[in-house]
Write an enzyme that holds these catalytic residues in place. Structure first.
Site, mmCIF file in Angstrom:
data_model
loop_
_atom_site.group_PDB
_atom_site.id
_atom_site.type_symbol
_atom_site.label_atom_id
_atom_site.label_comp_id
_atom_site.label_asym_id
_atom_site.label_seq_id
_atom_site.Cartn_x
_atom_site.Cartn_y
_atom_site.Cartn_z
ATOM 1 N N HIS A 252 119.094 170.714 52.460
ATOM 2 C CA HIS A 252 119.153 169.521 51.624
ATOM 3 C C HIS A 252 120.546 169.412 51.010
ATOM 4 O O HIS A 252 121.445 170.188 51.334
ATOM 5 C CB HIS A 252 118.025 169.512 50.584
ATOM 6 C CG HIS A 252 118.025 170.684 49.647
ATOM 7 N ND1 HIS A 252 118.686 170.669 48.446
ATOM 8 C CD2 HIS A 252 117.445 171.911 49.756
ATOM 9 C CE1 HIS A 252 118.506 171.833 47.835
ATOM 10 N NE2 HIS A 252 117.763 172.604 48.615
ATOM 11 N N MET A 253 120.771 168.446 50.167
ATOM 12 C CA MET A 253 122.111 168.076 49.699
ATOM 13 C C MET A 253 122.898 169.224 49.064
ATOM 14 O O MET A 253 124.050 169.457 49.414
ATOM 15 C CB MET A 253 122.014 166.911 48.707
ATOM 16 C CG MET A 253 123.354 166.454 48.186
ATOM 17 S SD MET A 253 124.428 165.816 49.471
ATOM 18 C CE MET A 253 124.148 164.102 49.257
#
Length: 87
Positions: free
Chosen positions: A15-16
């Site tokens: 994820h980010m």
């Protein structure tokens, strides 16, 4: 060339935040890092490409590195992924 397989253990996948940390880490080395997921080769210095790949927990990926610091860069990326990427 450095090449090693590692399994993504982060429950949320790439994820980010961990993707951003990985891109920052790769930028510190004089090496080109590529993440291989199946038949896709993802540049390790591209946040958008890593996010778009949608690599999920439990996926075995290959880390490749080429350049003056390929061993150091490759090992750092493999260790980061194997450790859960800070989560």
């Amino acid at each position: 060339m450095f090449s090693e397989k590692v399994t993504l253990v982060n429950p949320q996948g790439f994820h980010m935040r961990p993707a951003s940390l990985l891109v920052g880490m790769v930028g510190k080395y004089d090496a080109t890092v590529t993440i291989v997921n199946g038949d896709k080769e993802i540049p390790g210095n591209s946040l958008m490409a890593i996010m778009a790949a949608g690599i999920k927990c439990g996926t075995e990926i290959e880390v490749r590195a080429e350049g003056a610091q390929e061993a150091e860069a490759g090992k750092a990326v493999v260790d980061f992924i194997a450790s859960g990427m800070g989560d």
